[in-house]
Design a protein around this motif. Structure first.
Motif, PDB file in Angstrom:
ATOM      1  N   LYS A  14       0.873  -1.197   0.306  1.00  0.00           N
ATOM      2  CA  LYS A  14       0.020   0.017  -0.013  1.00  0.00           C
ATOM      3  C   LYS A  14       0.955   1.406   0.013  1.00  0.00           C
ATOM      4  CE  LYS A  14      -4.235   0.174   0.592  1.00  0.00           C
ATOM      5  NZ  LYS A  14      -5.234  -0.099  -0.397  1.00  0.00           N
ATOM      6  N   ALA A  47      17.617  -5.317   6.489  1.00  0.00           N
ATOM      7  CA  ALA A  47      18.294  -4.221   6.474  1.00  0.00           C
ATOM      8  C   ALA A  47      18.601  -3.811   5.063  1.00  0.00           C
ATOM      9  CB  ALA A  47      19.642  -4.569   7.040  1.00  0.00           C
ATOM     10  N   GLY A  48      18.435  -2.495   4.762  1.00  0.00           N
ATOM     11  CA  GLY A  48      18.894  -2.022   3.342  1.00  0.00           C
ATOM     12  C   GLY A  48      17.661  -2.052   2.491  1.00  0.00           C
ATOM     13  N   VAL A  49      16.441  -2.690   3.024  1.00  0.00           N
ATOM     14  CA  VAL A  49      15.198  -2.931   2.104  1.00  0.00           C
ATOM     15  C   VAL A  49      13.924  -2.193   2.798  1.00  0.00           C
ATOM     16  CG1 VAL A  49      13.762  -4.614   1.183  1.00  0.00           C
ATOM     17  CG2 VAL A  49      16.199  -5.265   1.022  1.00  0.00           C
ATOM     18  N   GLY A  74      10.390   1.672  -2.467  1.00  0.00           N
ATOM     19  CA  GLY A  74      11.107   2.672  -3.352  1.00  0.00           C
ATOM     20  C   GLY A  74      10.124   3.677  -3.867  1.00  0.00           C
ATOM     21  N   THR A  78       3.725   2.491  -8.072  1.00  0.00           N
ATOM     22  CA  THR A  78       3.456   3.227  -9.408  1.00  0.00           C
ATOM     23  C   THR A  78       4.566   4.211  -9.562  1.00  0.00           C
ATOM     24  OG1 THR A  78       2.276   5.135  -8.048  1.00  0.00           O
ATOM     25  CG2 THR A  78       0.856   3.586  -8.878  1.00  0.00           C
ATOM     26  N   ARG A  79       5.682   4.209  -8.652  1.00  0.00           N
ATOM     27  CA  ARG A  79       6.769   5.195  -9.185  1.00  0.00           C
ATOM     28  C   ARG A  79       8.153   4.379  -8.845  1.00  0.00           C
ATOM     29  NH1 ARG A  79       9.249   8.479  -5.653  1.00  0.00           N
ATOM     30  NH2 ARG A  79       9.360  10.134  -6.990  1.00  0.00           N
ATOM     31  N   SER A  80       8.314   3.184  -8.310  1.00  0.00           N
ATOM     32  CA  SER A  80       9.511   2.826  -7.944  1.00  0.00           C
ATOM     33  C   SER A  80      10.365   2.246  -9.264  1.00  0.00           C
ATOM     34  CB  SER A  80       9.198   1.553  -7.159  1.00  0.00           C
ATOM     35  OG  SER A  80      10.245   0.756  -6.903  1.00  0.00           O
ATOM     36  N   LEU A  81      11.619   2.292  -8.909  1.00  0.00           N
ATOM     37  CA  LEU A  81      12.520   1.919 -10.054  1.00  0.00           C
ATOM     38  C   LEU A  81      12.748   0.251  -9.670  1.00  0.00           C
ATOM     39  CD1 LEU A  81      15.605   4.337  -9.907  1.00  0.00           C
ATOM     40  CD2 LEU A  81      13.625   4.332 -11.380  1.00  0.00           C
ATOM     41  N   ALA A  82      12.445  -0.205  -8.687  1.00  0.00           N
ATOM     42  CA  ALA A  82      12.668  -1.801  -8.457  1.00  0.00           C
ATOM     43  C   ALA A  82      11.832  -2.454  -9.621  1.00  0.00           C
ATOM     44  CB  ALA A  82      12.322  -1.972  -7.301  1.00  0.00           C
ATOM     45  N   LEU A  83      12.746  -3.484  -9.635  1.00  0.00           N
ATOM     46  CA  LEU A  83      12.132  -4.890 -10.509  1.00  0.00           C
ATOM     47  C   LEU A  83      11.090  -5.377 -10.081  1.00  0.00           C
ATOM     48  CD1 LEU A  83      12.713  -6.413 -13.290  1.00  0.00           C
ATOM     49  CD2 LEU A  83      14.237  -7.898 -11.876  1.00  0.00           C
ATOM     50  N   ASP A  84      10.889  -5.729  -8.542  1.00  0.00           N
ATOM     51  CA  ASP A  84       9.746  -6.226  -8.068  1.00  0.00           C
ATOM     52  C   ASP A  84       8.869  -5.047  -7.186  1.00  0.00           C
ATOM     53  OD1 ASP A  84       8.914  -8.557  -5.480  1.00  0.00           O
ATOM     54  OD2 ASP A  84       7.829  -7.500  -6.869  1.00  0.00           O
ATOM     55  N   SER A  89       7.724 -10.555  -3.941  1.00  0.00           N
ATOM     56  CA  SER A  89       8.672 -11.619  -3.651  1.00  0.00           C
ATOM     57  C   SER A  89       9.192 -11.623  -2.359  1.00  0.00           C
ATOM     58  CB  SER A  89      10.060 -11.604  -4.882  1.00  0.00           C
ATOM     59  OG  SER A  89      10.635 -10.301  -4.567  1.00  0.00           O
ATOM     60  N   LEU A  90       9.195 -10.529  -1.569  1.00  0.00           N
ATOM     61  CA  LEU A  90       9.738 -10.329  -0.071  1.00  0.00           C
ATOM     62  C   LEU A  90       9.129 -11.544   0.806  1.00  0.00           C
ATOM     63  CD1 LEU A  90       9.138  -6.513   0.429  1.00  0.00           C
ATOM     64  CD2 LEU A  90      11.383  -7.696   0.239  1.00  0.00           C
ATOM     65  N   ALA A  93      11.771 -13.935   1.012  1.00  0.00           N
ATOM     66  CA  ALA A  93      12.987 -13.444   1.539  1.00  0.00           C
ATOM     67  C   ALA A  93      12.817 -13.817   3.136  1.00  0.00           C
ATOM     68  CB  ALA A  93      13.388 -11.959   1.395  1.00  0.00           C
TER      69      ALA A  93
END
Lengths: 106, 152
Positions: A14, A47-49, A74, A78-84, A89-90, A93
């Motif tokens: 969200k 961490a880092g995510v 990110g 609607t605006r993230s650069l991320a692949l997912d 997929s989190l 992880a």
């Protein structure tokens, strides 16, 4: 053992917030989840995510936990650069977390 | 079945609105490397693109350098334990203010065909505008519903 051996997980999003459920396959494992899958541990794992807070919600009637992680996506799907961008997929992880089995002494 | 004890509270003074707006542009390029040393070549390719974007003055507000198959989904921490993959796919994305700068990002990846680590292949480029959605709260009195009947 890995968390994925005793639980399954789904991820939702969200805006810039991700939420990940952890649902025990067997309700007798719920105390293990409560004790070991803490919000502090999840925040460290990501961490880092997860750049914001990680809040844990407990759903004992269905042997489940729900983690709400802010500033994780990110800026949002609607605006993230991320692949997912949705972060679907989190959940995989999180299921990689190491869990100490209950000892026979308990 | 009889249900009782229902109650409520006053409705909120605001209404939630999801607003679409032109936020930015995103430029992207991808290229793959295979076989022994592909991980090292992929990492070198990312370094080259990063330096080239700086040298040529491409204007970006955000840049992202991924290795698909290694750390593109969840970053370096969670990927640290994995073994070396057979192949990697370099992915560079950047946020720009206009389409012209976005296109330059894909071009800096494509040029790795002949100006980068050996044997890169399968380049893909894209440049697109981003219509982002933000959720805001609007004072309820600003929303004036109207009903119009059109045709029958």
């Amino acid at each position: 053992m890995k968390l994925r051996e005793i639980a399954h997980s789904r991820t939702g999003d969200k805006g810039n917030t991700s939420n990940i459920s952890v649902i025990a396959y067997d309700e007798t494992h719920y105390p293990l989840l409560l004790a070991q899958v803490t919000s502090a541990r999840v925040k460290a794992h990501f961490a880092g995510v997860a750049e914001g807070e990680v809040v844990r919600y407990e759903l004992p009637n269905i042997a489940a936990l729900n983690f709400v992680m802010t500033q994780t996506l990110g800026g949002g799907v609607t605006r993230s650069l991320a692949l997912d961008a949705h972060g679907k997929s989190l959940s995989s992880a999180l299921l990689d977390l190491e869990i100490e089995p209950a000892s026979d002494n308990e | 079945m009889r249900v009782g004890g229902g109650r409520g509270t006053e409705r909120p003074a605001t209404l939630k609105v999801s607003v679409g707006y032109v936020d930015s542009y995103i430029g992207e390029g991808q290229i793959s490397y295979a076989g022994p040393g592909s991980l090292a070549r992929g990492r070198l390719a990312l370094e080259i693109v990063q330096e080239r974007l700086k040298l040529t003055g491409v204007q970006t507000s955000e840049l992202r350098f991924d290795l698909i198959g290694v750390d593109a989904l969840h970053g370096a921490n969670l990927a640290a334990r994995a073994n070396e993959p057979y192949e990697v796919r370099v992915r560079v994305t950047g946020r720009t203010e206009n389409l012209r700068e976005a296109v330059r990002i894909g071009n800096e990846v494509e040029t790795l065909y002949t100006n980068g680590p050996a044997a890169g292949g399968g380049v893909f480029k894209s440049a697109r505008d981003v219509v982002a959605v933000a959720s805001v709260l609007l004072p309820r009195q600003l929303a004036r519903p109207q009903v119009r009947f059109v045709g029958v």
